[in-house]
Design a protein around this motif. Structure first.
Motif, PDB file in Angstrom:
ATOM      1  N   ALA A  43      79.001  10.895  87.001  1.00 21.53           N
ATOM      2  CA  ALA A  43      77.876  11.446  87.758  1.00 21.53           C
ATOM      3  C   ALA A  43      77.908  12.971  87.787  1.00 21.53           C
ATOM      4  O   ALA A  43      76.865  13.631  87.631  1.00 21.53           O
ATOM      5  CB  ALA A  43      77.893  10.893  89.191  1.00 21.53           C
ATOM      6  N   GLU A  44      79.090  13.551  87.984  1.00 22.54           N
ATOM      7  CA  GLU A  44      79.212  15.010  88.028  1.00 22.54           C
ATOM      8  C   GLU A  44      78.883  15.654  86.686  1.00 22.54           C
ATOM      9  O   GLU A  44      78.245  16.706  86.624  1.00 22.54           O
ATOM     10  CB  GLU A  44      80.626  15.400  88.468  1.00 22.54           C
ATOM     11  CG  GLU A  44      80.860  15.315  89.959  1.00 22.54           C
ATOM     12  CD  GLU A  44      79.979  16.302  90.717  1.00 22.54           C
ATOM     13  OE1 GLU A  44      80.060  17.515  90.432  1.00 22.54           O
ATOM     14  OE2 GLU A  44      79.182  15.856  91.552  1.00 22.54           O
ATOM     15  N   GLN A  70      83.531   6.855  88.329  1.00 24.50           N
ATOM     16  CA  GLN A  70      82.089   6.922  88.577  1.00 24.50           C
ATOM     17  C   GLN A  70      81.653   8.346  88.918  1.00 24.50           C
ATOM     18  O   GLN A  70      80.626   8.836  88.429  1.00 24.50           O
ATOM     19  CB  GLN A  70      81.714   5.958  89.698  1.00 24.50           C
ATOM     20  CG  GLN A  70      81.925   4.495  89.352  1.00 24.50           C
ATOM     21  CD  GLN A  70      81.752   3.569  90.545  1.00 24.50           C
ATOM     22  OE1 GLN A  70      81.701   4.008  91.708  1.00 24.50           O
ATOM     23  NE2 GLN A  70      81.667   2.263  90.274  1.00 24.50           N
ATOM     24  N   ASN A  71      82.461   9.018  89.745  1.00 29.49           N
ATOM     25  CA  ASN A  71      82.132  10.400  90.123  1.00 29.49           C
ATOM     26  C   ASN A  71      82.168  11.330  88.915  1.00 29.49           C
ATOM     27  O   ASN A  71      81.346  12.248  88.810  1.00 29.49           O
ATOM     28  CB  ASN A  71      83.113  10.906  91.181  1.00 29.49           C
ATOM     29  CG  ASN A  71      82.924  10.246  92.531  1.00 29.49           C
ATOM     30  OD1 ASN A  71      81.858   9.705  92.812  1.00 29.49           O
ATOM     31  ND2 ASN A  71      83.949  10.279  93.362  1.00 29.49           N
ATOM     32  N   ALA A  97      81.402  10.594  79.237  1.00 28.26           N
ATOM     33  CA  ALA A  97      80.993  11.492  80.323  1.00 28.26           C
ATOM     34  C   ALA A  97      81.051  12.949  79.888  1.00 28.26           C
ATOM     35  O   ALA A  97      80.135  13.740  80.167  1.00 28.26           O
ATOM     36  CB  ALA A  97      81.891  11.271  81.543  1.00 28.26           C
ATOM     37  N   ALA A 156      76.878  14.451  84.380  1.00 29.83           N
ATOM     38  CA  ALA A 156      75.427  14.345  84.194  1.00 29.83           C
ATOM     39  C   ALA A 156      74.688  15.361  85.068  1.00 29.83           C
ATOM     40  O   ALA A 156      73.735  16.012  84.623  1.00 29.83           O
ATOM     41  CB  ALA A 156      74.972  12.924  84.517  1.00 29.83           C
ATOM     42  N   ALA A 157      75.124  15.508  86.318  1.00 26.72           N
ATOM     43  CA  ALA A 157      74.466  16.450  87.228  1.00 26.72           C
ATOM     44  C   ALA A 157      74.643  17.889  86.763  1.00 26.72           C
ATOM     45  O   ALA A 157      73.718  18.710  86.889  1.00 26.72           O
ATOM     46  CB  ALA A 157      75.037  16.272  88.644  1.00 26.72           C
TER      47      ALA A 157
END
Length: 617
Positions: A55-56, A51-52, A129, A58-59
């Motif tokens: 998220a990372e 999940q991280n 990702a 995308a950020a």
């Protein structure tokens, strides 16, 4: 085109801390403990990191996409860029940890549907990702050269110069962002899927030998048996199963060759191997010089040695299944795991105590999986994982002398990977041409230690012959493989190749390299099908010959001027991917662009063959 984003691959290569079941005469063989990466397939830590990672990625895209030109024009350009690359590197380490864990779990049993699904699911999630990171290297390559150079003057950003230069070397072959994204996303259902099909098919093959149904690794081991009938039985079983599966392996080969041709054409690579040379950071003319030198040496090396070996066996020609047979009338014995460990660590320690200390961790901390079991990936490898963790080694250990050499080889990789890790996730990886240096050097140290302890002339002869065969397999045979690949990929441009045509090319190339003293009889024409490097890493194979000749030259320097050599050698390994091969070899007075360089490496093999011939007089 970022090499660090390529899906994790295990080539010619269950989480638990306990040892595998003992094999006869081998002792207790270790099984690796992958908990340093993650506690298990369904662990909360792994779920959170997946999940991280998403998220990372995308950020990172949201924070920086389209902003780099503005950063270079603003104050503290170098400092800002250093922050960006550092953040990117941390993401790369996280992605690499996840890729590595999934790949290592899968390699433990490629026939287990649970592991296969886990591996496939992780690949898909990480590919999805990482598409959010694709813009980064593409945008870096569109930035103004002068402004980038000015920013690199800042020490914080300048430490990443080797990686930046590597990325920008790919600029001429870079495509539009949307096409790059398509290539990356489609990789899961194209090249990666065909690679997985190959792996699972190979792992699932069974060979009937002497009333037993065996996996490929154990069947291949029959080719090194002292009993000629056993060798023939193993060879016949391999030939039958390979022949029965020719249609599938021909389809896989044709598909992947075409896939590479499409990619090369879109990117603008002129030669079929140029993408490999770029990844290896080696000039085409250097590889061409290596290949032509080895081709010219075929008669002085392989042809000469196999003629001598046929004489030892009382034959005019050896059958292809006798090529790696142990010498007649030479006692062979099973080498237990503890003896193999002590032999390799002793050789490493005599050269450098620090090198041995690093290698000892692999035994003491369960970083090795050594046993043979159904479904396990074939061959051997050392996987570096990521700098925030440590490498792992996979073997299929069966107690043969060559297995001890394989242990020394893979531990050499492991030591190299540990030493290079402080360079970080972006600059620890070493180009393939230099990645084989530590492994082959580790083999050489182990061989020389064993040779010095040989009890008599017969034992010395057996060891010399074994080493010559290993070097022929590493230099002559791998260059023959490279030649085979070149012909396959060249002819594939004109349309699909039939199984018969691929077999014909294989036999022609093998005949030229091995010489008239090896009879390549019926069945051998299908032996190309199991060589994983052709599938997973096109044109990888010349790196073995590069590494062997390089190590031979390095060892000659060591013998003539050993003072301070170990320190210079370990410093070379610690450089990881931060220096070009010319810069790394300079402290040793070596230059791969000099034709003499290759001859030095080849001459060592020739001298060993001459010593074996002298023993006959």
């Amino acid at each position: 085109m970022s090499r660090s984003l390529d899906p994790f691959r295990l080539v010619p290569r269950s989480p638990a801390a306990h040892a595998a079941a003992p094999a006869s005469g081998l002792g207790s063989l270790p099984q690796w403990d992958l908990s340093d990466l993650y506690p298990g397939l369904d662990s909360p830590e792994l779920t959170a990191d997946l999940q991280n990672a998403a998220a990372e990625c995308a950020a990172f895209e949201e924070a920086y996409k389209g902003r780099f030109a503005e950063m270079l024009d603003g104050p503290d350009a170098g400092g800002q860029m250093a922050v960006v690359v550092s953040r990117y590197e941390k993401i790369e380490d996280l992605l690499g940890r996840l890729y590595s864990y999934a790949g290592l779990v899968y390699s433990g049993d490629t026939t287990d549907p649970v592991r296969a699904k886990f591996y496939g699911d992780v690949q898909e999630k990480l590919t999805e990702a990482s598409t959010r990171l694709l813009f980064f290297t593409l945008e870096l390559n569109r930035l103004d050269d002068a402004k980038m150079e000015a920013a690199l003057a800042d020490p914080a950003f300048g430490k990443y110069r080797p990686w930046i230069e590597d990325v920008r070397a790919e600029k001429p072959y870079q495509l539009d962002d949307r096409i790059e994204q398509l290539f990356l996303e489609k990789g899961v259902t194209s090249r990666s899927a065909w690679n997985r099909l190959f792996d699972e098919t190979i792992a699932g093959l069974r060979f009937e030998v002497e009333g037993q149904s065996l996996p490929m690794e154990q069947t291949l081991n029959y080719l090194a048996e002292a009993d000629a009938e056993k060798r023939k039985a193993g060879a016949d079983a391999l030939a039958k199963v390979f022949g029965d599966n020719l249609r599938l392996f021909t389809l896989i080969t044709n598909t992947l060759a075409k896939d590479k041709d499409i990619s090369d054409r879109w990117r603008g690579f002129q030669d079929i191997a140029d993408s490999r040379h770029l990844a290896n950071r080696v000039e085409r003319e250097v590889v061409d010089a290596l290949v032509s030198s080895v081709h010219a040496a075929y008669p002085r090396l392989a042809h000469r040695y196999y003629k001598l070996k046929a004489k030892w066996f009382g034959k005019d020609k050896l059958e292809y299944w006798d090529r790696n047979a142990p010498l007649p009338k030479v006692e062979t014995r099973t080498i237990g795991w503890d003896e193999a460990r002590d032999t390799v660590l002793g050789a490493y320690s005599s050269f450098s105590p620090r090198m041995a200390d690093i290698a000892r961790n692999f035994f003491d901390k369960s970083w090795i999986d050594a046993g043979v079991r159904p479904g396990k990936a074939t061959g051997a490898f050392a996987h570096p994982t990521v700098p925030s963790a440590h490498p792992y080694v996979l073997l299929n250990y069966m107690g043969k002398p060559r297995d001890v050499m394989t242990l020394a080889h893979e531990l050499g990789h492991g030591v190299h990977q540990v030493l290079a890790a402080p360079n970080g996730a972006l600059m620890a990886p070493t180009p393939l041409t230099l990645a084989e240096t530590a492994s082959v050097f580790g083999e050489m140290l182990t061989f020389q230690r064993l040779l010095a302890a040989a009890p008599d002339a017969r034992a010395r002869k057996a060891m010399l012959a074994s080493k010559v065969e290993d070097m022929i397999n590493t230099v002559v045979r791998q260059i023959a493989f490279y030649t085979f690949e070149r012909r396959i990929h060249t002819e594939r441009k004109n349309g699909e190749l039939t199984a018969e045509k691929i077999c014909e090319i294989w036999m022609d190339v093998q005949s030229q390299s091995l010489g008239d003293s090896i009879h390549l009889g019926p069945g051998y024409e299908a032996y190309w099908v199991y060589i994983g490097h052709f599938i997973h890493s096109p044109f990888y194979v010349y790196a073995y010959a590069f590494g062997d000749c390089l190590v031979n030259s390095l060892y000659a320097v060591y013998e003539n001027a050993s003072d301070g050599f170990a320190e210079r050698y370990l410093a070379m390994l610690a450089a990881g991917g931060t220096k070009h091969h010319s810069e790394l070899l300079k402290p040793f007075g070596l230059d791969a662009r000099d034709p003499v360089f290759w001859q030095t490496g080849l001459n060592l093999i020739e001298r060993m063959i001459a010593e074996l011939e002298a023993m006959e007089e």
